[in-house]
Write a protein that holds these residues in place. Structure first.
Motif, short mmCIF file in Angstrom:
data_model
loop_
_atom_site.label_atom_id
_atom_site.label_comp_id
_atom_site.label_asym_id
_atom_site.label_seq_id
_atom_site.Cartn_x
_atom_site.Cartn_y
_atom_site.Cartn_z
N GLY A 123 0.78 -1.22 0.00
CA GLY A 123 0.00 0.00 0.00
C GLY A 123 0.82 1.27 0.00
N LEU B 112 -4.22 -1.40 -5.46
CA LEU B 112 -3.30 -1.00 -4.41
C LEU B 112 -4.07 -0.34 -3.27
N GLU B 113 -3.73 -0.71 -2.05
CA GLU B 113 -4.36 -0.10 -0.89
C GLU B 113 -3.81 1.31 -0.71
N PHE C 190 2.95 0.14 5.22
CA PHE C 190 2.99 0.74 3.90
C PHE C 190 4.35 0.47 3.26
#
Length: 240
Positions: free
Chosen positions: A17, A42-43, A62
């Motif tokens: 992410g 994608l987060e 992340f």
């Protein structure tokens, strides 16, 4: 405050992410849209203050963070420094509207591994962001020129004789060049802001071979990004 750790090392791309801390809501939403195009599924998360950024960094893992240099809270460099100190596995990429020397310099000093100019069009930003998936560092060519100018100015300043130059980082054995001629040529093109594909076409090699050379350059110079490699090479006089 600890930071969640993702599996995988350098070159793991954007898996895990991306966090966007833009200088304005419009910039953040634009970067969210471009990232969604570059890496569907994608987060993504967007924050507007450093407090929100610190909270999410501690709560979620992340791989990439986009940071507006004039925000959030007016100090993007402080947020980049926080990321480098607490979550070193995150690729912190600075962004601003123009290649202001002060902003570029503070981003590099804080530990940014890339720099985007939001005045660029969507296609250009998407092209630069895709380099992350290949382990590259997205640096706008205009910023690359600015960085070289800053490094050249720094190299011209006299060094006090009482201060030892940076020693051990990537120091070669006596009489043996640190970088091979091929690696030095690749690094010179990196310093000019060329992408991996452009370098591959220029020297008639595959993209994989250029990426292999880049990894060797990073290892020998003890750095993790293109910007840091150019800076270290300049400090050691490898371009002379």
């Amino acid at each position: 405050m600890s930071c969640p750790i993702l599996a995988g090392g350098p070159g793991a791309g954007m898996r895990g992410g991306a966090l966007i801390a833009g200088s304005s809501q419009s910039v953040s939403e634009r970067m969210r849209r471009i990232l969604a195009t570059v890496a569907p599924g994608l987060e993504l998360a967007v924050v507007s203050t450093q407090a929100e950024a610190h909270f999410l960094l501690a709560a979620r893992a992340f791989r990439v963070m986009l940071v507006g240099m004039d925000g959030p809270d007016g100090d993007g460099a402080a947020l980049i420094r926080h990321v480098r100190q607490t979550c070193p596995q995150i690729e912190a990429i600075a962004m601003s509207e123009t290649d202001d020397a002060g902003l570029v310099g503070s981003a590099i000093a804080a530990g940014a591994v890339g720099y985007l100019l939001t005045e660029a069009d969507d296609a250009e930003l998407a092209f630069l962001l895709r380099s992350i998936e290949r382990g590259g560092a997205p640096v706008d060519p205009r910023v690359a020129r600015r960085i070289l100018g800053l490094l050249a100015a720094s190299a011209q300043q006299p060094t006090p004789t009482a201060v030892e130059p940076l020693p051990a980082m990537g120091k070669p054995a006596r009489g043996k060049p640190l970088l091979s001629p091929r690696e030095l040529k690749v690094l010179r093109l990196i310093a000019q802001g060329w992408s991996t594909r452009q370098i591959a076409e220029a020297v008639s090699l595959s993209v994989n071979t250029i990426e292999f050379h880049a990894k060797n350059i990073f290892r020998k110079l003890c750095v993790k990004s293109r910007t840091q490699a150019v800076h270290q090479a300049t400090q050691q006089g490898l371009f002379n």
